[in-house]
Scaffold this motif. Structure first.
Motif, PDB file in Angstrom:
ATOM      1  N   SER A  35      14.759 -18.671  44.288  1.00 26.40           N
ATOM      2  CA  SER A  35      14.591 -20.128  44.289  1.00 26.40           C
ATOM      3  C   SER A  35      13.208 -20.572  43.828  1.00 26.40           C
ATOM      4  O   SER A  35      12.846 -21.744  43.974  1.00 26.40           O
ATOM      5  CB  SER A  35      14.896 -20.671  45.687  1.00 26.40           C
ATOM      6  OG  SER A  35      14.205 -19.941  46.682  1.00 26.40           O
ATOM      7  N   LYS A  36      12.449 -19.655  43.231  1.00 23.13           N
ATOM      8  CA  LYS A  36      11.114 -20.038  42.736  1.00 23.13           C
ATOM      9  C   LYS A  36      11.214 -21.224  41.779  1.00 23.13           C
ATOM     10  O   LYS A  36      12.134 -21.268  40.952  1.00 23.13           O
ATOM     11  CB  LYS A  36      10.445 -18.856  42.036  1.00 23.13           C
ATOM     12  CG  LYS A  36      11.157 -18.416  40.777  1.00 23.13           C
ATOM     13  CD  LYS A  36      10.436 -17.258  40.108  1.00 23.13           C
ATOM     14  CE  LYS A  36      11.215 -16.798  38.910  1.00 23.13           C
ATOM     15  NZ  LYS A  36      11.074 -15.369  38.639  1.00 23.13           N
ATOM     16  N   THR A  37      10.276 -22.103  41.901  1.00 20.83           N
ATOM     17  CA  THR A  37      10.148 -23.352  41.119  1.00 20.83           C
ATOM     18  C   THR A  37      11.277 -24.358  41.363  1.00 20.83           C
ATOM     19  O   THR A  37      11.259 -25.449  40.807  1.00 20.83           O
ATOM     20  CB  THR A  37      10.031 -23.126  39.585  1.00 20.83           C
ATOM     21  OG1 THR A  37      11.331 -22.835  39.053  1.00 20.83           O
ATOM     22  CG2 THR A  37       9.076 -21.997  39.226  1.00 20.83           C
ATOM     23  N   GLY A 211      18.372  -5.803  39.023  1.00 19.80           N
ATOM     24  CA  GLY A 211      19.389  -6.646  38.421  1.00 19.80           C
ATOM     25  C   GLY A 211      19.063  -8.117  38.640  1.00 19.80           C
ATOM     26  O   GLY A 211      18.740  -8.522  39.753  1.00 19.80           O
ATOM     27  N   MET A 212      19.134  -8.899  37.559  1.00 20.30           N
ATOM     28  CA  MET A 212      18.858 -10.335  37.600  1.00 20.30           C
ATOM     29  C   MET A 212      20.028 -11.051  36.901  1.00 20.30           C
ATOM     30  O   MET A 212      21.060 -10.450  36.629  1.00 20.30           O
ATOM     31  CB  MET A 212      17.517 -10.637  36.937  1.00 20.30           C
ATOM     32  CG  MET A 212      16.402  -9.678  37.362  1.00 20.30           C
ATOM     33  SD  MET A 212      14.717 -10.262  37.055  1.00 20.30           S
ATOM     34  CE  MET A 212      14.641 -10.213  35.297  1.00 20.30           C
ATOM     35  N   SER A 213      19.860 -12.334  36.608  1.00 19.13           N
ATOM     36  CA  SER A 213      20.985 -13.095  36.035  1.00 19.13           C
ATOM     37  C   SER A 213      21.613 -12.400  34.833  1.00 19.13           C
ATOM     38  O   SER A 213      22.836 -12.300  34.725  1.00 19.13           O
ATOM     39  CB  SER A 213      20.517 -14.491  35.602  1.00 19.13           C
ATOM     40  OG  SER A 213      20.116 -15.242  36.719  1.00 19.13           O
ATOM     41  N   VAL A 227      20.846  -7.647  44.126  1.00 20.13           N
ATOM     42  CA  VAL A 227      20.536  -8.289  42.850  1.00 20.13           C
ATOM     43  C   VAL A 227      19.785  -9.591  43.136  1.00 20.13           C
ATOM     44  O   VAL A 227      20.083 -10.314  44.077  1.00 20.13           O
ATOM     45  CB  VAL A 227      21.802  -8.555  42.003  1.00 20.13           C
ATOM     46  CG1 VAL A 227      22.363  -7.241  41.476  1.00 20.13           C
ATOM     47  CG2 VAL A 227      22.867  -9.315  42.778  1.00 20.13           C
ATOM     48  N   ARG A 228      18.762  -9.850  42.320  1.00 21.40           N
ATOM     49  CA  ARG A 228      17.899 -11.026  42.498  1.00 21.40           C
ATOM     50  C   ARG A 228      18.240 -12.027  41.399  1.00 21.40           C
ATOM     51  O   ARG A 228      17.894 -11.827  40.241  1.00 21.40           O
ATOM     52  CB  ARG A 228      16.422 -10.612  42.407  1.00 21.40           C
ATOM     53  CG  ARG A 228      16.032  -9.449  43.337  1.00 21.40           C
ATOM     54  CD  ARG A 228      14.577  -9.051  43.105  1.00 21.40           C
ATOM     55  NE  ARG A 228      14.294  -8.844  41.691  1.00 21.40           N
ATOM     56  CZ  ARG A 228      14.370  -7.668  41.076  1.00 21.40           C
ATOM     57  NH1 ARG A 228      14.669  -6.573  41.724  1.00 21.40           N
ATOM     58  NH2 ARG A 228      14.121  -7.590  39.777  1.00 21.40           N
ATOM     59  N   VAL A 229      18.925 -13.105  41.761  1.00 25.14           N
ATOM     60  CA  VAL A 229      19.497 -13.997  40.753  1.00 25.14           C
ATOM     61  C   VAL A 229      18.944 -15.418  40.904  1.00 25.14           C
ATOM     62  O   VAL A 229      19.072 -16.030  41.973  1.00 25.14           O
ATOM     63  CB  VAL A 229      21.031 -14.013  40.863  1.00 25.14           C
ATOM     64  CG1 VAL A 229      21.636 -14.967  39.840  1.00 25.14           C
ATOM     65  CG2 VAL A 229      21.599 -12.602  40.666  1.00 25.14           C
ATOM     66  N   GLY A 230      18.308 -15.905  39.840  1.00 27.63           N
ATOM     67  CA  GLY A 230      17.759 -17.257  39.852  1.00 27.63           C
ATOM     68  C   GLY A 230      18.520 -18.189  38.930  1.00 27.63           C
ATOM     69  O   GLY A 230      19.294 -19.048  39.344  1.00 27.63           O
ATOM     70  N   THR A 231      18.302 -18.011  37.616  1.00 27.72           N
ATOM     71  CA  THR A 231      18.836 -18.926  36.611  1.00 27.72           C
ATOM     72  C   THR A 231      20.348 -19.147  36.724  1.00 27.72           C
ATOM     73  O   THR A 231      20.812 -20.290  36.606  1.00 27.72           O
ATOM     74  CB  THR A 231      18.509 -18.368  35.200  1.00 27.72           C
ATOM     75  OG1 THR A 231      17.126 -18.013  35.176  1.00 27.72           O
ATOM     76  CG2 THR A 231      18.765 -19.406  34.137  1.00 27.72           C
ATOM     77  N   ALA A 236      18.149 -23.370  34.494  1.00 25.77           N
ATOM     78  CA  ALA A 236      16.850 -23.021  33.924  1.00 25.77           C
ATOM     79  C   ALA A 236      15.743 -23.545  34.830  1.00 25.77           C
ATOM     80  O   ALA A 236      15.874 -24.604  35.446  1.00 25.77           O
ATOM     81  CB  ALA A 236      16.709 -23.599  32.516  1.00 25.77           C
ATOM     82  N   ARG A 237      14.658 -22.771  34.894  1.00 27.15           N
ATOM     83  CA  ARG A 237      13.562 -23.173  35.772  1.00 27.15           C
ATOM     84  C   ARG A 237      12.638 -24.153  35.109  1.00 27.15           C
ATOM     85  O   ARG A 237      12.270 -23.979  33.950  1.00 27.15           O
ATOM     86  CB  ARG A 237      12.717 -21.937  36.149  1.00 27.15           C
ATOM     87  CG  ARG A 237      13.310 -21.136  37.275  1.00 27.15           C
ATOM     88  CD  ARG A 237      12.404 -19.973  37.625  1.00 27.15           C
ATOM     89  NE  ARG A 237      12.473 -18.908  36.650  1.00 27.15           N
ATOM     90  CZ  ARG A 237      13.423 -17.967  36.635  1.00 27.15           C
ATOM     91  NH1 ARG A 237      14.366 -17.977  37.542  1.00 27.15           N
ATOM     92  NH2 ARG A 237      13.418 -17.031  35.718  1.00 27.15           N
ATOM     93  N   PRO A 238      12.228 -25.181  35.875  1.00 22.45           N
ATOM     94  CA  PRO A 238      11.128 -26.002  35.372  1.00 22.45           C
ATOM     95  C   PRO A 238       9.879 -25.122  35.294  1.00 22.45           C
ATOM     96  O   PRO A 238       9.793 -24.130  36.005  1.00 22.45           O
ATOM     97  CB  PRO A 238      10.963 -27.087  36.436  1.00 22.45           C
ATOM     98  CG  PRO A 238      11.766 -26.671  37.620  1.00 22.45           C
ATOM     99  CD  PRO A 238      12.688 -25.585  37.194  1.00 22.45           C
TER     100      PRO A 238
HETATM  101  C1  LIG Z   1      12.396 -14.853  38.538  1.00 23.48           C
HETATM  102  C2  LIG Z   1      12.765 -13.515  39.049  1.00 23.48           C
HETATM  103  C3  LIG Z   1      14.114 -13.148  39.199  1.00 23.48           C
HETATM  104  C4  LIG Z   1      15.278 -14.031  38.787  1.00 23.48           C
HETATM  105  O1  LIG Z   1      15.418 -14.015  37.411  1.00 23.48           O
HETATM  106  P1  LIG Z   1      16.664 -14.791  36.699  1.00 23.48           P
HETATM  107  O2  LIG Z   1      16.662 -14.238  35.340  1.00 23.48           O
HETATM  108  O3  LIG Z   1      16.346 -16.241  36.756  1.00 23.48           O
HETATM  109  O4  LIG Z   1      17.885 -14.456  37.468  1.00 23.48           O
HETATM  110  C5  LIG Z   1      14.386 -11.916  39.762  1.00 23.48           C
HETATM  111  N1  LIG Z   1      13.396 -11.071  40.143  1.00 23.48           N
HETATM  112  C6  LIG Z   1      12.095 -11.379  40.008  1.00 23.48           C
HETATM  113  C7  LIG Z   1      11.065 -10.423  40.448  1.00 23.48           C
HETATM  114  C8  LIG Z   1      11.750 -12.602  39.442  1.00 23.48           C
HETATM  115  O5  LIG Z   1      10.451 -12.900  39.291  1.00 23.48           O
END
Ligand SMILES: *Cc1c(COP(=O)(O)O)cnc(C)c1O
Length: 242
Positions: A35-37, A211-213, A227-231, A236-238
């Motif tokens: 949830s950063k940003t 693993g990310m998005s 898995v660490r999922v943001g986007t 998209a992040r500001p």
């Molecule tokens: C921002 C970030 C993510 C998420 O990335 P997305 O591509 O947005 O899913 C995962 N891990 C770390 C360490 C990050 O900095």
């Protein structure tokens, strides 16, 4: 349905499909919502849709969000690289720290973890591809750091974390993730062999954070347990305000 709820369901389906393809149980993979940003309201919406674990990179930003969301039972993971002057806030306010690559940082976190809280869960960040992110240890340095962290009273060593460089396709990504998984298996076996009878250090070593998005499927195929999922969840992040 909120957008976050729709996205969460979509990501959960992706995780389930990747688990099925790999012959793994969906229970083996935890979704960490990065949830950063993003504003506190987005975290609140994700919690309403059943998500309770959140990842943040910037400590000051995270603390403000935690204060705003203090009424919710959330689990907070610090996934960004940690400077010594930020360790106290992480020790006092977070449940996990994923990007440990120096003993000095681990020692500070252990010394600063308040007695009334359970030990802080930590992962060692490894860098298997020499990528320019510069964070993380080469794989052969993971075991010595793991041994030192296991001896720290207020930390609980949970596993390894990695952020490989983006790869051209899933097969290439999976091969890089497999190198992290191999390091994970080696460290786990060594800690198990060295643990004193009745000591749980290696039993705690159960987390492979990768693993990310864009690459969660190949990460799960290679053995990721978180898995660490943001986007994919929040859009998209500001640009971060720094
Ligand atoms: C921002 C970030 C993510 C998420 O990335 P997305 O591509 O947005 O899913 C995962 N891990 C770390 C360490 C990050 O900095």
């Amino acid at each position: 349905m909120t957008t976050v709820e729709t996205n969460l369901n979509q990501v959960r389906r992706q995780i389930a499909a990747a688990c099925a393809a790999a012959g793994r149980s969906v229970q083996e993979v935890t979704l960490l919502a990065v949830s950063k940003t993003q504003p506190a309201a987005a975290v609140r919406a994700a919690h309403a849709a059943g998500q309770s674990a959140f990842g943040e990179n910037y400590v000051q930003e995270a603390l403000a969000k935690m204060d705003e969301l203090a009424d919710l039972p959330l689990q907070w993971h610090c996934i960004g690289p940690l400077q010594a002057n930020k360790t106290r806030a992480v020790a006092e306010r977070f449940d996990w720290a994923h990007a440990i690559d120096r003993l000095r940082i681990a020692e500070r976190l252990s010394a600063q973890r308040p007695e009334h809280l359970p030990p802080l869960n930590v992962c060692i960040q490894v860098n298997v591809d020499g990528g320019p992110s510069k964070s993380g240890l080469p794989p052969h340095e993971a075991l010595p750091l793991a041994r030192a962290i296991v001896a720290l009273p207020r930390l609980r060593l949970r596993g390894l974390m990695a952020i490989p460089e983006p790869q051209p396709d899933d097969a290439a990504a999976r091969a890089v993730f497999a190198r992290v998984a191999a390091t994970f298996a080696q460290v786990r076996a060594a800690l198990a062999a060295e643990a004193a009878p009745g000591q749980g250090a290696s039993a705690d070593f159960d987390t492979l954070s990768m693993g990310m998005s864009a690459d969660l499927a190949p990460a799960i195929a290679a053995g990721s347990t978180l898995v660490r999922v943001g986007t994919a969840l929040f859009g998209a992040r500001p640009r971060p305000v720094k």
